[in-house]
Scaffold this active site. Structure first.
Site, PDB file in Angstrom:
ATOM      1  N   GLY A 161      -6.013  -5.081  -1.245  1.00  0.00           N
ATOM      2  CA  GLY A 161      -5.236  -4.738  -2.618  1.00  0.00           C
ATOM      3  C   GLY A 161      -4.015  -3.412  -2.267  1.00  0.00           C
ATOM      4  N   GLY A 219     -11.061  -1.569   2.579  1.00  0.00           N
ATOM      5  CA  GLY A 219     -10.143  -0.996   1.707  1.00  0.00           C
ATOM      6  C   GLY A 219     -10.505   0.576   0.925  1.00  0.00           C
ATOM      7  N   GLU A 241     -10.148   5.754   7.187  1.00  0.00           N
ATOM      8  CA  GLU A 241     -11.005   5.573   6.186  1.00  0.00           C
ATOM      9  C   GLU A 241     -10.304   3.733   5.613  1.00  0.00           C
ATOM     10  OE1 GLU A 241     -14.543   6.944   4.174  1.00  0.00           O
ATOM     11  OE2 GLU A 241     -14.244   3.850   4.341  1.00  0.00           O
ATOM     12  N   ASP A 296      -9.943 -10.669  11.742  1.00  0.00           N
ATOM     13  CA  ASP A 296      -9.810  -9.384  10.753  1.00  0.00           C
ATOM     14  C   ASP A 296     -11.097  -8.579  10.579  1.00  0.00           C
ATOM     15  OD1 ASP A 296      -7.880  -7.774   8.478  1.00  0.00           O
ATOM     16  OD2 ASP A 296      -9.412  -8.952   8.068  1.00  0.00           O
ATOM     17  N   VAL A 331       0.916  -1.068  -0.164  1.00  0.00           N
ATOM     18  CA  VAL A 331       0.379  -0.069   0.286  1.00  0.00           C
ATOM     19  C   VAL A 331       0.687   1.459   0.192  1.00  0.00           C
ATOM     20  CG1 VAL A 331      -1.733   1.442   1.134  1.00  0.00           C
ATOM     21  CG2 VAL A 331      -1.888  -1.410   1.290  1.00  0.00           C
ATOM     22  N   LYS A 383     -12.170  -4.358  12.536  1.00  0.00           N
ATOM     23  CA  LYS A 383     -13.535  -3.824  11.172  1.00  0.00           C
ATOM     24  C   LYS A 383     -14.918  -4.093  12.153  1.00  0.00           C
ATOM     25  CE  LYS A 383     -10.769  -4.784   7.602  1.00  0.00           C
ATOM     26  NZ  LYS A 383     -10.375  -6.426   6.562  1.00  0.00           N
TER      27      LYS A 383
END
Lengths: 437, 437
Positions: A309, A136, A131, A203, A18, A207
């Site tokens: 990604g 993502g 964000e 994970d 990233v 979130k």
């Protein structure tokens, strides 16, 4: 008022996939970003632990440094992409307390220390945004925090982990078993070599805590998220779901629950969930993410896109970066919404949903009545009951598939326990939760 | 710095369905909104032309006034829900120039005067926001403006008019004709007695102009939006679309188009479009809205929700109101993004897409070759050709259904014109655009 700055110095902490994409965008789109922001965004340093590693073509070696604190001190805006609790947490606090704008994609850290970090930002009058930490590229936190600021969110259901959605989708559309689907996800690079955080739900739980905190205007502790992963979902579950018109999705759920004579509570949980086959969440395929929000006035909303990604995550980071930089250019203090009011975590036993229960029983008269009596004794009302083929190796048996009306977790667990102790019940009953009516 | 205000006075201009819902929410949720905003939001006046009309249970008669300018002058925040160009435009300008925050849901006005209004807001350092003007409750403008601020949007395709989506959905799923579907939409209150703005595309065109302006960082003039409504869509078109694996959706499209050796241009258009049956936009049913955004880094994103109705639209208005009020409380100037760079409107003849062309021809040898030659002469390459049943009243004929590869509008129009002049072509050929690959 001080004149607007013509350039802002940006520090990157961490430079993996990233980070390299963020560096690329800052370089390639420099002119357009400056026009949109009102000031140049100059990448002044990239902080990493190992300065000798290759950081791709967009990071010049002379701005790479291992002096993370020094880098923070000379930046206007700090972009934290290191992940992990430390040193990321200390560095972010250092930046916020020095009045620097901070952008982060670090879901674990934010889920663990949201209140502390938000308070530090508010006290310094700067922006702290993240964000990219949830879903993502999908703009979801800003819409929840700002666009729905005047509404009351009653429920958030998200497919927020692409790896597990890919696995469940493979199991659903190709009939793969869990292990095969996981292996394929690893081959494609969707799943890590150690997939525990994905398939175990850790994970998604981080979130869920962040979504619950923003959506329900509280600080919801990560420890209070009820978490069940997808490791025990079988092809048989998928087939049974299909037979009742559902697909299985791995959902992070945050619900506002009204309680009689008391304040609302929050039910926040992560588990495989039966979703009607014609529900928009059922149409979310492969490694995509989606978040389905229900609010009193807006009604139902869905946000869909790529959840992981390099480039998609970098898009979300850049959105935060440009928005925050605009604020710095405009000269106003930021305001990260403080947790306006707190809402209690609902004890999981009180959490209510519908259930699909599978019970393997002896195939003889009277058994059905016994089963129904157990449900009834625990106040669990039955919506439908059907008989599936017996599982392999249980020839004299039948499998009853029961879908209940909404009931409490505590009652459901008691029901399952009592069912298991019936002589006519051959195996420990299994169940899945049914969501998204 | 001045101390933060403890209350902000809010003026409502206009009090129809949406206005009454905003008044209700301000009253019912006053305490929660104050906690989220940091200040009370006091509704100090409701400006209407006819002060004698009933405004529902949430608007007390003593705050209703016909003195709109006076009301603007005594408010901190002005919420304009009157619709129409005037006096809404003058009142908004008056408010902005006096340093007041403005929220509007007026798509026609914003599409017509976005630059002027944004400039006034920027000069006064106040917020001007209008999320409710496009796609009702769906947070789409804020994500485009802020969340995607660091990305490059290449395409926006939106179902932004619920009435027309309802009509097309009825035609698709129930085989209704256009007139029947429209009549049903009117019965249900989805369509106005005069449905021109919906079915003719005017409503969608205003929204397309706004989406293009924000998404492509320009000010796109409403007059430059190529607009075709759905009045000529027939059951036969729906059936032909289905035969080729498509459904027809009425899309507002804003595309960034690269031009050889020149700056990018914008192709902004509104027309019925063939969408693959498995595309997420094909799954948008009934009166729902959805916006599908493609960006360089984020990839593909979709936002779905209710596009109209009192409460959903009020949700978007309230999101703008609370966000803007927070900014006022924090004491910072606002910043409405000025049009950072301008992008030229692409001449419609240069707009490129795929086309589904239907040609009714004499059913005899050699005709196919003639037809193909016309396409080829205009550089239109054919992707597929199939033969449908002849339309009623044309017994010795066959209908050819051709889907082209991507080509320019100008070439397609020339192709259709030449086809029409062939002796073997019995009727003027018709065509639809194919989008959303």
């Amino acid at each position: 008022m001080a004149p607007s700055p013509t350039a802002l110095s940006v520090a990157l902490l961490g430079c993996g996939t990233v980070g390299q994409e963020v560096a690329r965008i800052l370089m390639e789109d420099a002119e357009e970003l400056a026009a949109r922001t009102g000031a140049r965004l100059d990448l002044v340093g990239v902080g990493v632990r190992d300065t000798s590693a290759d950081r791709g073509p967009h990071v010049s070696r002379d701005i790479v440094t291992a002096d993370l604190e020094g880098l923070v001190d000379r930046a206007d805006i700090v972009v934290e992409l290191m992940g992990g609790l430390e040193p990321a947490g200390s560095l972010i606090l250092r930046a916020l307390r020095a009045g620097k704008t901070v952008v982060s994609a670090n879901k674990a850290l934010i889920a663990a220390r949201l209140e502390e970090l938000s308070t530090a930002a508010t006290e310094s009058g700067v922006q702290f945004s993240y964000e990219a930490a949830v879903a993502g590229a999908i703009p979801i936190l800003r819409p929840i925090r700002d666009s729905l600021a005047g509404d009351r969110i009653t429920s958030i259901m998200g497919i927020v982990n692409g790896t597990t959605n890919y696995i469940l989708d493979m199991m659903t559309t190709h009939g793969s078993g869990f292990d095969d689907a996981l292996a394929r996800a690893q081959e494609l690079g969707y799943a890590e070599a150690d997939p525990t955080a994905d398939v175990g739900g850790g994970d998604a739980a981080a979130k869920a805590a962040i979504l619950a905190s923003l959506g329900l205007h509280t600080v919801f502790p990560l420890e209070a998220v009820h978490t069940e992963g997808i490791t025990e979902v079988t092809s048989r579950d998928i087939e049974a779901a299909r037979a009742s018109g559902h697909v299985i999705r791995f959902l992070a759920i945050a619900e506002r629950v009204a309680r009689e004579g008391g304040a609302d509570a929050a039910s926040v949980r992560v588990h495989p969930t039966l979703v009607p086959a014609d529900h928009p969440l059922a149409a979310v395929r492969g490694a995509f993410n989606a978040v389905y929000v229900t609010a009193d006035n807006a009604g139902e909303l869905m946000f869909m896109g790529q959840g992981a990604g390099g480039a998609p995550t970098a898009s979300a980071v850049m959105g935060d970066l440009v928005s925050a930089a605009r604020r710095v250019v405009a000269g106003g203090p930021g305001r990260t919404e403080a947790a306006a009011r707190s809402i209690e975590a609902l004890p999981f036993a009180e959490s209510r949903t519908r259930y699909a229960v599978a019970v393997v029983v002896e195939d003889r008269p009277g058994v059905l009545e016994q089963i129904a009596r157990v449900f009834s004794a625990h106040g669990q009302s039955i919506e439908s009951m059907s008989q599936g083929r017996a599982p392999e190796g249980a020839d004299a048996a039948a499998e009853l598939r029961i879908i209940t009306h909404e009931g409490a977790e505590g009652d459901l667990h008691a029901t399952v326990q009592d069912l298991a102790s019936l002589p006519s019940v051959i195996r420990k009953p299994t169940f899945m939760r049914v969501g998204a009516k």
